[in-house]
Design an enzyme around this catalytic site. Structure first.
Site, short mmCIF file in Angstrom:
data_model
loop_
_atom_site.label_atom_id
_atom_site.label_comp_id
_atom_site.label_asym_id
_atom_site.label_seq_id
_atom_site.Cartn_x
_atom_site.Cartn_y
_atom_site.Cartn_z
N TYR A 1 0.83 -1.21 0.00
CA TYR A 1 0.00 0.00 0.00
C TYR A 1 0.85 1.24 0.00
CZ TYR A 1 0.95 0.93 4.98
OH TYR A 1 1.56 1.24 6.18
N ARG B 1 8.05 4.05 -4.81
CA ARG B 1 8.10 3.06 -3.71
C ARG B 1 7.07 1.96 -3.93
NH1 ARG B 1 7.48 5.17 2.31
NH2 ARG B 1 5.32 5.37 1.62
N ARG C 1 -8.13 -20.09 -2.00
CA ARG C 1 -7.07 -19.98 -0.99
C ARG C 1 -6.02 -21.07 -1.16
NH1 ARG C 1 -5.52 -21.51 4.09
NH2 ARG C 1 -4.54 -19.86 5.31
N HIS D 1 -1.50 -21.10 -0.48
CA HIS D 1 -0.40 -20.19 -0.13
C HIS D 1 0.42 -19.77 -1.34
CE1 HIS D 1 -1.56 -21.42 3.83
NE2 HIS D 1 -0.60 -20.72 4.41
N LYS E 1 6.50 -1.99 1.73
CA LYS E 1 5.34 -1.39 2.40
C LYS E 1 4.15 -2.36 2.32
CE LYS E 1 3.24 3.15 3.16
NZ LYS E 1 3.36 3.12 4.62
N1 PDD Z 1 2.90 5.04 7.43
N2 PDD Z 1 7.56 3.77 8.89
C1 PDD Z 1 6.45 3.02 8.84
C2 PDD Z 1 6.45 1.67 9.48
C3 PDD Z 1 5.30 3.52 8.19
O1 PDD Z 1 4.18 2.78 8.13
C4 PDD Z 1 5.33 4.82 7.62
C5 PDD Z 1 4.14 5.38 6.89
C6 PDD Z 1 6.52 5.57 7.72
C7 PDD Z 1 6.64 6.94 7.11
O2 PDD Z 1 6.65 6.86 5.70
P1 PDD Z 1 6.10 8.05 4.80
O3 PDD Z 1 6.90 9.25 5.15
O4 PDD Z 1 6.33 7.57 3.42
O5 PDD Z 1 4.63 8.23 5.14
C8 PDD Z 1 7.62 5.00 8.34
C9 PDD Z 1 1.71 5.46 6.74
C10 PDD Z 1 1.48 6.94 6.79
C11 PDD Z 1 0.54 4.64 7.25
O6 PDD Z 1 0.73 3.43 7.41
O7 PDD Z 1 -0.54 5.17 7.45
#
Ligand code: PDD
Length: 287
Positions: free
Chosen positions: A33, A52, A100, A102, A147
């Protein structure tokens, strides 16, 4: 007209936005995400966020659900349809819908969901007083650079911080090193040097972190990308956190102990101002 969400090719009323029960995001957290800030209707730092997204997808071998230019168009369209001026746009891509199992499905098509949320500017009290953080054990996997929507350790840490009346959890490993926050990057200032963990597999490479480092490089402020321990953070002159939702926010206590004077520090305030100037420039450039 109420708020809309985008779900796999359609704009639908937010309250009726749904995915299939066998979406792999739902069953396996098999997806990634992004959260992009929107100010004055403009997506801030959109391109690094899309970079990213591409990185996270590539690391997990998930196909782009639509091309990057099409995704840009849909993001703009949803922000416009929802009349979003200040807030966040959230988008997630999962490996799609399949029975489903894995292992990766042979034919599933990546699923794309996008939502928007209004968010007010931080209150004057928060900017004046800063926020408290609580240290929590870092229970995450070793690929925090991706992410991923798999956020169980993050939400447990945030909840524990909330119960300790803190704004954020700072995640600490067995050696006492602070990796980052549960949804923010962590920074300290000591003897004029601004210190934050290096961009490795141990942290999410925050886009706010990246932009701020770039912007601060021209200011003469000393920047050090290295890990720091909780003990160092407690003895720091200043501390702050960064994220797409908080931008640059002063941290004034950790586990109930004051950092520095217990008030937002001057370096932190300078960095927040530099970051906000950059946002203003982006808005001007887009209009
Ligand atoms: N979170 N570290 C983690 C674990 C994060 O989930 C986030 C972002 C950041 C900061 O990244 P950025 O500057 O790209 O937002 C660091 C988002 C905002 C969320 O999960 O809502």
């Amino acid at each position: 007209m109420g708020r809309l969400a985008y779900v796999n090719g359609r704009y639908v009323p937010h309250a009726q936005a749904m995915v299939h029960v066998e979406d792999r995001g739902y069953q396996f957290a098999d997806g990634v995400y992004e959260v992009v800030p929107v100010i004055d209707g403009v997506l801030v730092d959109e391109e690094p966020h899309l970079d990213r997204l591409g990185y996270s997808l590539g690391e997990l071998k998930i196909a782009w659900p639509v091309t990057r230019p099409v995704l840009r168009l849909i993001l703009r369209e949803l922000v416009a349809k929802n009349g979003l001026q200040r807030g966040l746009v959230y988008f997630q891509v999962t490996r799609g819908v399949a029975p489903r199992d894995h292992k990766f499905p042979a034919t599933a098509k990546s699923a794309l969901v996008i939502t928007t949320k209004r968010m007010p500017a931080p209150s004057e009290a928060v900017l004046r007083d800063g926020v408290p953080v609580s240290s929590q054990p870092d229970l995450r996997w070793p690929r925090r650079d991706i992410k991923s929507i798999s956020l169980l350790p993050n939400i447990l840490a945030k909840q524990a911080a909330f119960e300790a009346k803190a704004f954020e959890a700072w995640l600490v490993d067995a050696a006492g090193v602070v990796s980052e926050g549960s949804s923010t990057n962590a920074w300290i200032v000591k003897d004029g040097a601004v210190i934050t963990a290096p961009r490795t597999h141990d942290i999410l490479g925050g886009i706010t972190r990246l932009s701020l480092l770039d912007l601060a490089r021209n200011t003469g402020i000393k920047l050090v990308e290295r890990s720091f321990t909780l003990a160092e953070a407690l003895a720091a002159d200043e501390a702050f956190l960064t994220s797409s939702s908080a931008f640059v926010l002063p941290v004034t206590s950790i586990d109930g102990k004051k950092i520095g004077t217990g008030k937002p520090g001057s370096v932190t305030q300078q960095l927040r101002a530099i970051y906000l100037d950059n946002v203003t420039r982006q808005i001007k450039a887009a209009s």
